[in-house]
Design an enzyme around this catalytic site. Structure first.
Site, mmCIF file in Angstrom:
data_model
loop_
_atom_site.group_PDB
_atom_site.id
_atom_site.type_symbol
_atom_site.label_atom_id
_atom_site.label_comp_id
_atom_site.label_asym_id
_atom_site.label_seq_id
_atom_site.Cartn_x
_atom_site.Cartn_y
_atom_site.Cartn_z
ATOM 1 N N HIS A 127 0.860 -1.063 0.026
ATOM 2 C CA HIS A 127 -0.006 -0.111 -0.067
ATOM 3 C C HIS A 127 0.828 1.231 -0.009
ATOM 4 O O HIS A 127 0.651 2.175 -0.904
ATOM 5 C CB HIS A 127 -0.949 0.031 1.295
ATOM 6 C CG HIS A 127 -1.852 1.357 1.345
ATOM 7 N ND1 HIS A 127 -3.092 1.085 0.888
ATOM 8 C CD2 HIS A 127 -1.526 2.371 1.987
ATOM 9 C CE1 HIS A 127 -3.713 2.391 1.067
ATOM 10 N NE2 HIS A 127 -2.793 3.265 1.564
ATOM 11 N N GLU A 128 1.897 1.254 1.030
ATOM 12 C CA GLU A 128 2.630 2.622 0.855
ATOM 13 C C GLU A 128 3.545 2.644 0.090
ATOM 14 O O GLU A 128 3.856 3.937 -0.654
ATOM 15 C CB GLU A 128 3.069 2.616 2.446
ATOM 16 C CG GLU A 128 2.430 2.485 3.597
ATOM 17 C CD GLU A 128 1.375 3.762 3.705
ATOM 18 O OE1 GLU A 128 1.786 4.659 3.149
ATOM 19 O OE2 GLU A 128 0.354 3.455 4.192
ATOM 20 N N HIS A 147 1.912 4.615 -2.942
ATOM 21 C CA HIS A 147 1.915 5.980 -2.680
ATOM 22 C C HIS A 147 3.325 6.370 -3.121
ATOM 23 O O HIS A 147 3.448 7.645 -3.723
ATOM 24 C CB HIS A 147 1.670 6.306 -1.075
ATOM 25 C CG HIS A 147 0.221 5.999 -0.791
ATOM 26 N ND1 HIS A 147 -0.708 6.623 -1.463
ATOM 27 C CD2 HIS A 147 -0.368 5.519 0.263
ATOM 28 C CE1 HIS A 147 -1.876 6.419 -0.928
ATOM 29 N NE2 HIS A 147 -1.656 5.676 0.206
#
Length: 491
Positions: free
Chosen positions: A144-145, A148
């Site tokens: 997820h990160e 980003h």
């Protein structure tokens, strides 16, 4: 699903996992010979420890994020644009799911299966699965990160650092972006960054499903599938402990063929849902057996009938239902011999030129006489509730081709992939709820700016975002509160 009650040992295990790292950290800091090396090393690796919290922060991946995010700008921009669209769809979907779950919790729907269920180690997550839980949450958080970070590098927003943490028993990850850079780029570019995390979670779900589907093919050189349910372990206190052993292959239950573990569970479900069948026996053979009338049998507490000598373990009482004008007849017969005959529901179901009768086991309504065929030795007979069988032994669809193929590996991979699908999809959906402190908050703000900047004043846009965020936050909090209350009631 309903969870187990937390016992004292579980609580002690959970507390020890939280306290031991802190005690070790304090001990090493006070020990003079090691403190001069230990402290600087932690600072170099960006590790900090406090009660119930371990955090690691580093800048060593910044160059990797920069190179990966800008490797092919055209492809990357298309990739994250699709991700932004997926994120917006998930944001609206999350609201629908939360509203549906809320109505469901209020019993406005007949289907009462929970949609939102908190995962609590020791409550509805066995402690033996804690390793799966930690690994999959870390993987989901990192994916997820990293999404980003890749998108930020593409949009020329500086990545300050990347880290992982464990708070209580909940691990996670985070990425530190330069807020000033992020604030000055266009809403469209912001959307790519804000939605990139959940987009990578969606990709992780799809990839895990693909691996689950292809797992039999990937493990084909080491394991065989499609020939039965491989017994990996048998509970020591189970009635099957002296009849089945680890390494044997279950191929059939009564007339239900077993090709894999899902078939094994499906057969158990079918046996529980169907009535106990009778067995075709020669009427002449039954006439030669001792007969008992209803008043000569004993009614058992579970609703069954007993007409056999209590010392006999292989014989059970069978009932032949009466024809018109005749009473029911009971016979004490050998279960193994009778259960090998053709099943029936009525004497007319029996084929042949001889006169047949359909004899039914006189057992409780919940019990079934189950004949389990396996790879070694004679069939195993089980008399009881078939729904207890999954608790008696563990099975796998993967049969080791040689002694070098560990029997635990396929189950480990399957569980890991299923946890990835479950946790990553939940993270993707819930993180896009338009609520404060979630990705949905920033996605909503960027979306409103993108769509309404030229039509509505800034104050109006802020009011719209505020109303939606308050609504989403209330929905989120209420659903979580109801889910926790429901979980406590189950426990």
């Amino acid at each position: 699903m309903p969870g187990n009650v937390v016992d004292a040992a579980d609580v002690r295990s959970g507390i020890s996992l939280l306290v031991h790292p802190l005690l070790v950290d304090r001990g090493l800091r006070r020990y003079r010979l090691l403190s001069s090396v230990y402290g600087p090393r932690l600072e170099e690796w960006g590790v900090s420890l406090s009660f119930a919290h371990v955090r690691c922060y580093t800048t060593k991946f910044n160059r990797f994020f920069q190179k990966a995010g800008t490797w092919s700008k055209h492809v990357s921009r298309l990739w994250f644009t699709v991700g932004a669209l997926a994120g917006v769809v998930l944001m609206f979907s999350s609201i629908i799911v939360l509203i549906f779950t809320l109505f469901q919790s209020l019993n406005l729907y007949q289907d009462t299966r929970p949609v939102l269920t908190p995962v609590m180690p020791g409550v509805n997550l066995p402690w033996r699965d804690l390793s799966y839980y930690v690994v999959t949450l870390v993987v989901c958080g990192v994916f997820h990160e990293a999404g980003h970070a890749f998108a930020a590098s593409l949009e020329q927003v500086r990545v300050n650092g990347f880290g992982i943490f464990v708070m209580f028993l909940y691990p996670g990850a985070f990425v530190d972006l330069h807020s000033d850079h992020l604030a000055v780029i266009s809403p469209k570019r912001q959307l790519r960054i804000y939605c990139a995390g959940v987009w990578h979670n969606v990709i992780l779900v799809l990839f895990s499903i693909l691996l689950l589907w292809a797992l039999p093919l990937l493990l084909a050189p080491l394991y065989t599938t499609g020939v039965g349910a491989y017994v990996t372990s048998v509970e020591g206190d189970s009635v099957l402990s002296d009849k089945l052993k680890a390494g044997e292959i279950i191929t059939k239950m009564n007339g239900c063929l077993v090709h894999s573990t899902p078939d094994w569970f499906q057969c158990i479900e079918e046996l529980g849902n169907k009535n106990q069948p009778g067995y075709c026996l020669f009427s002449e053979l039954l006439d030669r057996q001792e007969r008992f009338f209803l008043n000569q049998t004993t009614l058992l507490e579970d609703g069954g009938r007993e007409c056999c000598d209590k010392d006999t373990q292989s014989d059970i009482c069978f009932q032949v239902f009466p024809t018109k004008g005749r009473p029911s007849i009971f016979h004490c017969l050998t279960a193994r011999t009778v259960s090998a005959r053709e099943p029936c529901q009525h004497s007319r179901d029996c084929t042949g030129v001889l006169d047949f009768a359909c004899a039914f086991p006189a057992i409780s309504p919940e019990s079934r006489l189950v004949r389990i065929s396996h790879s070694e030795g004679p069939d195993v007979l089980f008399l009881g509730d078939p729904r207890s069988l999954p608790f008696s032994l563990s099975t796998s669809s993967y049969i080791p081709s040689s002694s070098l193929s560990p029997s635990w590996l396929p189950e480990l991979l399957q569980n890991l992939l299923m946890y990835l699908v479950s946790f990553s999809s939940a993270l993707a959906l819930l993180n896009m709820v338009p609520a404060y402190y979630l990705d949905g908050q920033w996605t909503l703000t960027a979306l409103v700016e993108l769509c309404c900047e030229s039509h509505l004043q800034e104050k109006t846009r802020r009011q719209i975002c505020g109303v939606v965020l308050v609504t989403g936050s209330v929905l989120m909090v209420v659903n979580i509160a109801i889910a926790l209350w429901t979980l406590s009631m189950w426990s």
